[in-house]
Write a protein that holds these residues in place. Structure first.
Motif, PDB file in Angstrom:
ATOM      1  N   LYS A  89       0.870  -1.159   0.000  1.00  0.00           N
ATOM      2  CA  LYS A  89       0.000   0.000   0.000  1.00  0.00           C
ATOM      3  C   LYS A  89       0.916   1.219   0.000  1.00  0.00           C
ATOM      4  O   LYS A  89       2.148   1.080   0.124  1.00  0.00           O
ATOM      5  CB  LYS A  89      -0.920  -0.001   1.216  1.00  0.00           C
ATOM      6  CG  LYS A  89      -0.187   0.105   2.551  1.00  0.00           C
ATOM      7  CD  LYS A  89      -1.127   0.045   3.744  1.00  0.00           C
ATOM      8  CE  LYS A  89      -1.965   1.284   3.861  1.00  0.00           C
ATOM      9  NZ  LYS A  89      -2.806   1.286   5.084  1.00  0.00           N
ATOM     10  N   THR A 104      -5.969  -7.396  -4.397  1.00  0.00           N
ATOM     11  CA  THR A 104      -6.869  -7.689  -3.279  1.00  0.00           C
ATOM     12  C   THR A 104      -7.907  -6.617  -3.032  1.00  0.00           C
ATOM     13  O   THR A 104      -9.076  -6.911  -2.778  1.00  0.00           O
ATOM     14  CB  THR A 104      -6.042  -7.889  -1.994  1.00  0.00           C
ATOM     15  OG1 THR A 104      -4.955  -8.777  -2.259  1.00  0.00           O
ATOM     16  CG2 THR A 104      -6.897  -8.435  -0.875  1.00  0.00           C
ATOM     17  N   ASN A 105      -7.510  -5.359  -3.089  1.00  0.00           N
ATOM     18  CA  ASN A 105      -8.381  -4.263  -2.653  1.00  0.00           C
ATOM     19  C   ASN A 105      -8.818  -3.374  -3.808  1.00  0.00           C
ATOM     20  O   ASN A 105      -9.201  -2.228  -3.595  1.00  0.00           O
ATOM     21  CB  ASN A 105      -7.648  -3.420  -1.600  1.00  0.00           C
ATOM     22  CG  ASN A 105      -8.561  -2.934  -0.508  1.00  0.00           C
ATOM     23  OD1 ASN A 105      -9.656  -3.459  -0.317  1.00  0.00           O
ATOM     24  ND2 ASN A 105      -8.131  -1.920   0.224  1.00  0.00           N
ATOM     25  N   THR A 128     -12.038  -1.162  -3.931  1.00  0.00           N
ATOM     26  CA  THR A 128     -12.167   0.003  -3.049  1.00  0.00           C
ATOM     27  C   THR A 128     -11.704   1.258  -3.762  1.00  0.00           C
ATOM     28  O   THR A 128     -10.596   1.309  -4.285  1.00  0.00           O
ATOM     29  CB  THR A 128     -11.334  -0.194  -1.764  1.00  0.00           C
ATOM     30  OG1 THR A 128     -11.774  -1.398  -1.109  1.00  0.00           O
ATOM     31  CG2 THR A 128     -11.489   0.988  -0.824  1.00  0.00           C
ATOM     32  N   GLY A 148      -6.053   4.187   0.444  1.00  0.00           N
ATOM     33  CA  GLY A 148      -6.198   3.612   1.766  1.00  0.00           C
ATOM     34  C   GLY A 148      -5.736   4.594   2.836  1.00  0.00           C
ATOM     35  O   GLY A 148      -5.232   5.676   2.547  1.00  0.00           O
ATOM     36  N   SER A 199      -6.641  -1.173   5.913  1.00  0.00           N
ATOM     37  CA  SER A 199      -6.184  -2.260   5.053  1.00  0.00           C
ATOM     38  C   SER A 199      -4.699  -2.126   4.736  1.00  0.00           C
ATOM     39  O   SER A 199      -4.155  -1.026   4.668  1.00  0.00           O
ATOM     40  CB  SER A 199      -6.987  -2.266   3.749  1.00  0.00           C
ATOM     41  OG  SER A 199      -6.496  -3.265   2.875  1.00  0.00           O
ATOM     42  N   HIS A 220      -3.613  -3.413   1.826  1.00  0.00           N
ATOM     43  CA  HIS A 220      -3.550  -3.611   0.379  1.00  0.00           C
ATOM     44  C   HIS A 220      -3.991  -2.348  -0.361  1.00  0.00           C
ATOM     45  O   HIS A 220      -4.720  -1.523   0.176  1.00  0.00           O
ATOM     46  CB  HIS A 220      -4.431  -4.797  -0.022  1.00  0.00           C
ATOM     47  CG  HIS A 220      -3.948  -6.109   0.515  1.00  0.00           C
ATOM     48  ND1 HIS A 220      -3.019  -6.880  -0.138  1.00  0.00           N
ATOM     49  CD2 HIS A 220      -4.255  -6.770   1.662  1.00  0.00           C
ATOM     50  CE1 HIS A 220      -2.779  -7.971   0.567  1.00  0.00           C
ATOM     51  NE2 HIS A 220      -3.517  -7.927   1.658  1.00  0.00           N
ATOM     52  N   ALA A 271      -5.871   0.283  -2.549  1.00  0.00           N
ATOM     53  CA  ALA A 271      -7.122   0.655  -3.190  1.00  0.00           C
ATOM     54  C   ALA A 271      -6.800   1.191  -4.593  1.00  0.00           C
ATOM     55  O   ALA A 271      -5.633   1.282  -4.991  1.00  0.00           O
ATOM     56  CB  ALA A 271      -7.858   1.696  -2.356  1.00  0.00           C
ATOM     57  N   HIS A 284     -11.481  -9.822  -8.707  1.00  0.00           N
ATOM     58  CA  HIS A 284     -10.444  -8.826  -8.438  1.00  0.00           C
ATOM     59  C   HIS A 284      -9.482  -8.710  -9.627  1.00  0.00           C
ATOM     60  O   HIS A 284      -9.089  -7.602 -10.013  1.00  0.00           O
ATOM     61  CB  HIS A 284      -9.665  -9.186  -7.174  1.00  0.00           C
ATOM     62  CG  HIS A 284     -10.525  -9.343  -5.955  1.00  0.00           C
ATOM     63  ND1 HIS A 284     -10.826 -10.579  -5.427  1.00  0.00           N
ATOM     64  CD2 HIS A 284     -11.158  -8.431  -5.184  1.00  0.00           C
ATOM     65  CE1 HIS A 284     -11.597 -10.409  -4.367  1.00  0.00           C
ATOM     66  NE2 HIS A 284     -11.818  -9.119  -4.195  1.00  0.00           N
TER      67      HIS A 284
END
Length: 551
Positions: free
Chosen positions: A166, A198-199, A202, A206, A366, A368, A370, A395
């Motif tokens: 991230k 993974t994210n 979103t 993050g 998170s 991971h 966004a 994903h």
């Protein structure tokens, strides 16, 4: 004979967890291979007796003479947790930065492999070579110390393997993302980026781990009784954050769960918990006032053997939570673990406790990326190709769409077993190789499509029946066959056993005289007859076993 660079996922592409990726270099017919990560995933109760799931690596095991090494991006279980189980099938050098090396060394010691595995510790930002591959670790941020993007230089292109990451501008542990190095590689040219998905669902960016302390402190300060927090044991930054919140509210911290003790011990040895008060032992915690104590527990993903699972069912030897206790889930649920986590949360609520999750309050951030953070990485590296990894199908496909929106010219979605050639002209699937899963069953590995798991599933869904048949030398019944069952009938249905026994006797008597000395013929006839009884009466076809005795 064309030469190039290839990417082959054996795990982690089309699922979250169990990350195992191969990079090939050279002729398509027999390239040199580099493995990146070798992780596990955890059972969710759907496979009986299996808590740990590992990738099937038979394909690369057959080619291990062409495997130059295994490089680990970071210390999460889904990236290095399979090494000590599978290394004997690979027998290659292993490379890791100091924290991941320390975690792996602990696992190797427990497995008796500490003096067998050639483990090379690479410094942060270090450059090194593995066979024909030229590599550099690039510092990223994530929910564990020392996460790394791996830059792979080959004669046929430069590949960036993101690892888990991230963009945290104020990490609690470690340095921020090394944007300067990423940009320098981007300026020099990156052929392909293989990136964490993974994210991707979103929006925006993050949050920083540092943003969590204020709200956790406020929530814990408002609690008047027992407080327990559950999180991933490997999230050492979260451990620091929770400990800081506990200190600010006058509470001592007690760790509950083997993996937390192990991980915190490694973190202390490496200076990552400097300034954090020593933890209280589980037995000692019982003598501390409830409003002066905070438990940190394993089991945030509903693991049956996790501390919180035992606590929620009042099965922990030393830790007892009372009605009114506050239990904070400082994590999100990994897809596939929803039922296991809900089971624990319901048990806690049923016992009068308050459960707080990320949906209720700001208790988790998170690790991971966004969408906004993915775009930051795209902009720094400016790759010609984007191939998504580390995610379920939804994903992977969503990140491919997002990358195209962000201006990356070529994308490809490929799942486990797809061998992808990464060419400046575009990525292409050139082969498909067999992949699969193994479950850790006690001290052995069993195939998911093998007889053991198939047999267990048959018993779970249909019950089992054992028929004992005793024959004399001529093949005649000595006594009425005996039928015993498991998981098949209720107490009130015991009459079915007599019916099944009569059917078994009838089946033996109907076997042709010429076949009576053939055990298989007799057993098959008995199985068919007994199964027919249960199917007709209750609609079930139990797993059958016939114990044939000749006297």
């Amino acid at each position: 004979m064309s030469e190039g660079v290839y990417w082959l996922p054996l795990g982690g592409a089309g699922e979250i967890g169990m990350n195992v990726y191969l990079y090939g270099l050279g002729a398509e017919e027999d390239p040199e291979w580099l493995m990146v990560d070798c992780g596990i995933t955890f059972g969710n109760g759907t496979v009986p007796g299996v808590d740990v799931i590992l990738p099937e690596i038979a394909w690369i095991e057959e080619r291990r003479h062409r495997l130059s090494g295994l490089v680990l991006t970071h210390a999460h279980e889904d990236h290095l947790g399979a090494v000590h189980y599978l290394w004997h099938r690979l027998r290659c050098p292993v490379y890791a930065t100091p924290f991941a090396a320390a975690v792996l060394r602990s696992k190797l010691t427990e497995a008796g492999l500490q003096n067998q595995v050639p483990l090379h510790v690479i410094p942060l930002s270090g450059k090194f070579e593995v066979g024909s591959f030229k590599l550099q670790y690039v510092t990223m941020t994530h929910s564990i110390p020392e996460p790394n993007l791996l830059m792979i230089d080959t004669p046929h292109g430069r590949i960036a393997h993101s690892g888990d990451f991230k963009f945290d501008p104020r990490p609690v542990i470690g340095e921020p993302v090394d944007k300067a190095t990423l940009k320098a590689y981007g300026d020099a040219g990156v052929t392909a980026l293989i990136a964490d998905s993974t994210n991707v669902l979103t929006e925006g960016d993050g949050e920083s781990e540092s943003d969590l302390l204020k709200d956790l402190t406020r929530i814990i300060d408002a609690a008047t009784g027992q407080v327990a927090v559950t999180c991933f044991a490997t999230n050492v930054a979260r451990l620091r954050t929770i400990c800081a919140a506990a200190a600010a509210t006058g509470r001592h911290v007690c760790l509950v769960g083997r993996s937390l003790h192990k991980m915190s011990g490694i973190a202390r040895q490496m200076g990552l918990l400097n300034g954090v008060e020593d933890f209280i032992g589980e037995k000692e915690a019982g003598f501390i006032p409830e409003d002066k104590l905070l438990y940190i527990c394993t089991g945030c993903q509903g693991e049956p053997r996790g501390a919180l699972s035992r606590i929620s069912h009042d099965g922990h030897r030393d830790v007892k939570l009372k009605p009114g206790a506050l239990v904070i889930f400082s994590s999100r649920i990994i897809p596939g673990n929803e039922l296991s986590v809900q089971r624990i949360q319901n048990a806690l609520v049923r016992h009068g406790m308050t459960v707080l999750t990320w949906r209720d309050a700001h208790v988790h951030v998170s690790g991971h990326p966004a969408r906004g953070e993915l775009k930051k990485l795209y902009d720094l590296l400016r790759p010609e190709i984007l191939v998504p990894m580390h995610g379920e199908s939804i994903h992977l496909r969503e990140q491919a769409k997002w990358a195209e929106t962000c201006g990356i010219p070529k994308t490809l979605v490929a799942e486990n077993g797809s061998m992808v050639r990464l060419s400046p002209n575009g990525p292409t699937v050139v082969d498909n190789v067999p992949v699969g899963r193994y479950g850790l069953d006690g001290q052995r590995l069993i195939a998911f499509d093998g007889d053991v798991i198939r047999g267990r599933n048959r018993v779970i869904f249909n019950g089992s029946a054992l028929v004992t048949v005793v024959l004399d030398g001529k093949g005649h019944l000595v006594a009425t066959p005996q039928v015993s069952v498991q998981g098949l009938i209720e107490e009130a249905e015991q009459g079915l056993l007599e019916e099944a026994e009569a059917a078994a006797a009838g089946a033996v008597n109907e076997v042709p005289r010429s076949c009576l000395k053939n055990d298989d013929e007799v057993s098959d006839a008995v199985k068919v007859a007994v199964r027919r009884v249960f199917r007709g009466a209750i609609g079930k076809k139990p797993a059958m076993q016939v114990h044939l005795v000749r006297v």
